[in-house]
Design a protein around this motif. Structure first.
Motif, PDB file in Angstrom:
ATOM      1  N   ALA A 169      -2.786  -8.455  -6.891  1.00  0.00           N
ATOM      2  CA  ALA A 169      -3.007  -7.666  -6.339  1.00  0.00           C
ATOM      3  C   ALA A 169      -2.004  -7.936  -4.798  1.00  0.00           C
ATOM      4  CB  ALA A 169      -4.441  -8.476  -5.919  1.00  0.00           C
ATOM      5  N   THR A 170      -1.902  -8.904  -4.192  1.00  0.00           N
ATOM      6  CA  THR A 170      -0.952  -8.755  -3.320  1.00  0.00           C
ATOM      7  C   THR A 170       0.200  -7.952  -3.309  1.00  0.00           C
ATOM      8  OG1 THR A 170      -1.642 -10.576  -2.091  1.00  0.00           O
ATOM      9  CG2 THR A 170       0.615  -9.863  -1.519  1.00  0.00           C
ATOM     10  N   ALA A 171       1.076  -8.235  -4.690  1.00  0.00           N
ATOM     11  CA  ALA A 171       2.136  -7.571  -5.123  1.00  0.00           C
ATOM     12  C   ALA A 171       1.788  -5.972  -4.963  1.00  0.00           C
ATOM     13  CB  ALA A 171       2.721  -7.764  -6.619  1.00  0.00           C
ATOM     14  N   ALA A 172       0.917  -5.493  -6.178  1.00  0.00           N
ATOM     15  CA  ALA A 172      -0.005  -4.264  -6.423  1.00  0.00           C
ATOM     16  C   ALA A 172       0.446  -3.401  -5.047  1.00  0.00           C
ATOM     17  CB  ALA A 172      -0.511  -3.963  -6.905  1.00  0.00           C
ATOM     18  N   THR A 173      -0.478  -4.138  -4.355  1.00  0.00           N
ATOM     19  CA  THR A 173      -0.526  -3.615  -2.551  1.00  0.00           C
ATOM     20  C   THR A 173       0.768  -2.984  -2.513  1.00  0.00           C
ATOM     21  OG1 THR A 173      -2.496  -4.761  -2.368  1.00  0.00           O
ATOM     22  CG2 THR A 173      -1.433  -3.468  -0.412  1.00  0.00           C
ATOM     23  N   ALA A 174       1.698  -3.821  -2.047  1.00  0.00           N
ATOM     24  CA  ALA A 174       2.979  -3.156  -1.469  1.00  0.00           C
ATOM     25  C   ALA A 174       4.017  -2.268  -2.720  1.00  0.00           C
ATOM     26  CB  ALA A 174       4.296  -4.471  -1.206  1.00  0.00           C
ATOM     27  N   ILE A 175       4.081  -2.589  -4.111  1.00  0.00           N
ATOM     28  CA  ILE A 175       4.370  -1.402  -4.975  1.00  0.00           C
ATOM     29  C   ILE A 175       3.979   0.100  -4.683  1.00  0.00           C
ATOM     30  CG2 ILE A 175       5.211  -1.104  -7.264  1.00  0.00           C
ATOM     31  CD1 ILE A 175       5.577  -3.871  -7.602  1.00  0.00           C
ATOM     32  N   ALA A 176       2.526  -0.274  -4.559  1.00  0.00           N
ATOM     33  CA  ALA A 176       2.078   1.063  -5.022  1.00  0.00           C
ATOM     34  C   ALA A 176       1.575   1.985  -3.380  1.00  0.00           C
ATOM     35  CB  ALA A 176       0.629   1.254  -4.677  1.00  0.00           C
ATOM     36  N   LYS A 177       2.309   1.455  -2.368  1.00  0.00           N
ATOM     37  CA  LYS A 177       2.497   1.915  -1.157  1.00  0.00           C
ATOM     38  C   LYS A 177       3.938   2.246  -1.809  1.00  0.00           C
ATOM     39  CE  LYS A 177       2.826   3.141   3.694  1.00  0.00           C
ATOM     40  NZ  LYS A 177       2.670   1.835   4.229  1.00  0.00           N
ATOM     41  N   ALA A 178       4.771   1.627  -1.749  1.00  0.00           N
ATOM     42  CA  ALA A 178       6.209   2.374  -1.741  1.00  0.00           C
ATOM     43  C   ALA A 178       6.394   3.179  -3.281  1.00  0.00           C
ATOM     44  CB  ALA A 178       7.506   0.823  -2.167  1.00  0.00           C
ATOM     45  N   MET A 179       5.746   3.912  -4.412  1.00  0.00           N
ATOM     46  CA  MET A 179       5.357   4.727  -4.876  1.00  0.00           C
ATOM     47  C   MET A 179       4.501   5.957  -4.678  1.00  0.00           C
ATOM     48  SD  MET A 179       4.676   2.274  -8.154  1.00  0.00           S
ATOM     49  CE  MET A 179       3.816   3.816  -9.240  1.00  0.00           C
ATOM     50  N   GLY A 180       5.112   6.158  -3.471  1.00  0.00           N
ATOM     51  CA  GLY A 180       3.722   7.396  -2.395  1.00  0.00           C
ATOM     52  C   GLY A 180       2.219   7.191  -2.702  1.00  0.00           C
ATOM     53  N   LEU A 181       1.758   5.791  -2.996  1.00  0.00           N
ATOM     54  CA  LEU A 181       0.234   6.091  -3.868  1.00  0.00           C
ATOM     55  C   LEU A 181      -1.222   6.241  -2.368  1.00  0.00           C
ATOM     56  CD1 LEU A 181      -0.337   4.025  -6.878  1.00  0.00           C
ATOM     57  CD2 LEU A 181       0.280   6.628  -7.094  1.00  0.00           C
ATOM     58  N   GLN A 182      -1.902   6.213  -2.881  1.00  0.00           N
ATOM     59  CA  GLN A 182      -3.380   6.456  -1.551  1.00  0.00           C
ATOM     60  C   GLN A 182      -3.300   4.764  -2.370  1.00  0.00           C
ATOM     61  OE1 GLN A 182      -4.368   7.671   1.322  1.00  0.00           O
ATOM     62  NE2 GLN A 182      -2.442   8.575   1.384  1.00  0.00           N
ATOM     63  N   VAL A 183      -3.100   3.640  -1.435  1.00  0.00           N
ATOM     64  CA  VAL A 183      -3.862   2.049  -2.023  1.00  0.00           C
ATOM     65  C   VAL A 183      -5.605   1.758  -1.449  1.00  0.00           C
ATOM     66  CG1 VAL A 183      -3.374  -0.065  -2.248  1.00  0.00           C
ATOM     67  CG2 VAL A 183      -1.188   1.575  -2.175  1.00  0.00           C
ATOM     68  N   TRP A 184      -6.066   1.682  -2.081  1.00  0.00           N
ATOM     69  CA  TRP A 184      -7.537   1.036  -1.513  1.00  0.00           C
ATOM     70  C   TRP A 184      -7.271  -0.338  -2.113  1.00  0.00           C
ATOM     71  CZ3 TRP A 184     -11.352   5.746  -2.340  1.00  0.00           C
ATOM     72  CH2 TRP A 184     -11.263   6.643  -1.633  1.00  0.00           C
ATOM     73  N   VAL A 185      -7.975  -1.436  -0.894  1.00  0.00           N
ATOM     74  CA  VAL A 185      -8.117  -2.653  -1.679  1.00  0.00           C
ATOM     75  C   VAL A 185      -9.069  -3.225  -1.684  1.00  0.00           C
ATOM     76  CG1 VAL A 185      -6.914  -4.702  -1.608  1.00  0.00           C
ATOM     77  CG2 VAL A 185      -5.521  -2.600  -1.588  1.00  0.00           C
ATOM     78  N   THR A 186      -9.857  -3.989  -2.088  1.00  0.00           N
ATOM     79  CA  THR A 186     -11.290  -4.848  -1.431  1.00  0.00           C
ATOM     80  C   THR A 186     -11.024  -6.071  -1.642  1.00  0.00           C
ATOM     81  OG1 THR A 186     -11.688  -5.400  -4.357  1.00  0.00           O
ATOM     82  CG2 THR A 186     -12.828  -3.529  -3.628  1.00  0.00           C
ATOM     83  N   GLY A 187     -11.662  -7.345  -0.732  1.00  0.00           N
ATOM     84  CA  GLY A 187     -11.161  -8.558  -0.372  1.00  0.00           C
ATOM     85  C   GLY A 187     -12.575  -9.023  -0.062  1.00  0.00           C
ATOM     86  N   ARG A 188     -12.832 -10.154  -0.139  1.00  0.00           N
ATOM     87  CA  ARG A 188     -14.538 -10.788   0.390  1.00  0.00           C
ATOM     88  C   ARG A 188     -13.940 -11.352   1.890  1.00  0.00           C
ATOM     89  NH1 ARG A 188     -13.212 -15.793  -3.478  1.00  0.00           N
ATOM     90  NH2 ARG A 188     -11.255 -15.609  -3.118  1.00  0.00           N
ATOM     91  N   SER A 189     -13.013 -11.082   2.675  1.00  0.00           N
ATOM     92  CA  SER A 189     -12.891 -11.212   4.060  1.00  0.00           C
ATOM     93  C   SER A 189     -12.170 -11.051   4.816  1.00  0.00           C
ATOM     94  CB  SER A 189     -12.519 -13.117   4.332  1.00  0.00           C
ATOM     95  OG  SER A 189     -11.056 -13.042   4.262  1.00  0.00           O
ATOM     96  N   ASP A 190     -12.886 -11.340   6.065  1.00  0.00           N
ATOM     97  CA  ASP A 190     -12.343 -10.320   7.030  1.00  0.00           C
ATOM     98  C   ASP A 190     -10.579 -10.219   6.765  1.00  0.00           C
ATOM     99  OD1 ASP A 190     -13.940  -8.586   7.955  1.00  0.00           O
ATOM    100  OD2 ASP A 190     -14.414 -10.179   9.397  1.00  0.00           O
TER     101      ASP A 190
END
Length: 321
Positions: A169-190
């Motif tokens: 998930a951490t990798a996908a967040t960074a790669i997706a941003k670099a690919m020009g995607l709108q990136v939404w992520v869920t997480g259990r804590s602040d």
């Protein structure tokens, strides 16, 4: 040589199965090469091996670890592609039904030396440190394939990544941003959600939260705990790409929603050597680098494993040799 290994599985207490000590240095067979390990990263796969999942007792003792970067026998800096195909296989190695990852059939990377097929050695870019490169072959390569070949996403599309802190998930967040995607992520804590923002997410949400709109694709690594939310979050005709199920393998299928809204569900496993090279080129040109949560000597590997077992990770854990 000093190694991190398992001799007997323990389903209920994987940490009890973890061993640190000397193991024989690997022998070099025809077509294989020995690599001096400089850095190796930890994956959930290594914890599953301690439980005996995918690693039967008759293959033990087994040195753990799928990922590593180091020096080949000529002193060249190399990255190890961890998918080992069977003899005679041609084509995409991820489709080989007899393929394996290092530490499943062949001894793994959590040691001073590891042997791999020569074709699995990829030149390490000078722009990446050994620690950064060692994060790529499993988690980052999996995320790259999910976002490219498997999801069918284009720049401007929106992707939901479930579970902010895992390696994929951490990798996908960074790669997706670099690919020009709108990136939404869920997480259990602040804390995990804030780190996802720092890693490139455009918006973050609590696990299971109602989203402001439907997404074009969901990247799923969690499984039972998030599956229903993933399906509800997809637009009609959207794609759910699943590469793992850390919370369980048998969620409600919700088949009525799947066929009525014509959703695609794609299974994804690792990636091939060509994709690994493409991933490294992406990192070279964009400046994106793996988020490393902890770096520690291999002799302190128990601390890294315990953090993963306890769910206390926010990026990759890397062992240095």
């Amino acid at each position: 040589m000093f190694s991190v290994f398992v001799s007997a599985p323990n389903t209920d207490d994987p940490m009890a199965a973890l061993e640190l000590g000397d193991r024989p240095e690997p022998e070099i067979t025809d077509g294989w090469a020995r690599v001096q390990v400089k850095a190796a990263s930890l994956n959930h796969h290594d914890v599953w091996s301690l439980k005996g999942q995918g690693l039967p007792a008759e293959r033990m003792p087994m040195i753990l670890g799928t990922d590593a970067a180091g020096l080949d026998e000529d002193g060249n800096e190399v990255l190890i592609h961890s998918v080992v195909s069977s003899p005679g296989w041609t084509g995409d190695e991820t489709y080989d039904p007899k393929r394996s990852l290092l530490s499943e059939v062949h001894q793994g990377t959590f040691a001073e030396y590891v042997t791999v097929p020569k074709q699995n050695l990829v030149p390490k870019p000078a722009e990446l440190s050994f620690e950064e490169a060692s994060c790529l072959p499993t988690a980052w390569l999996t995320a790259y394939r999910m976002l490219t070949k498997d999801s069918g996403l284009n720049p401007g599309d929106t992707v939901l990544i479930q579970g902010a802190s895992g390696g994929v998930a951490t990798a996908a967040t960074a790669i997706a941003k670099a690919m020009g995607l709108q990136v939404w992520v869920t997480g259990r804590s602040d804390e995990k959600r804030q780190t996802a923002l720092e890693n490139g997410a455009h918006q973050v949400f609590e696990s299971g939260a109602k989203l402001p709109g439907k997404v074009d694709a969901v990247l799923e690594t969690v499984g039972e705990a998030t599956w229903s939310h993933s399906l509800r979050s997809l637009r009609p005709g959207g794609t759910l790409v699943v590469c793992g199920a850390t919370s369980g393998f048998n969620p409600p299928a919700d088949l009525a929603r799947v066929f009525f809204l014509q959703m695609r569900i794609i299974g994804s496993t690792m990636g091939n050597r060509t994709e690994l090279t493409a991933l490294m080129n992406l990192l070279k040109t964009t400046g994106v680098r793996p988020a490393i949560d902890k770096t520690m000597p291999l002799k302190d590997a128990k601390d890294g494993f315990q953090a993963m077992v306890d769910g206390e990770t926010n990026g990759k854990i890397v062992f240095t040799v």
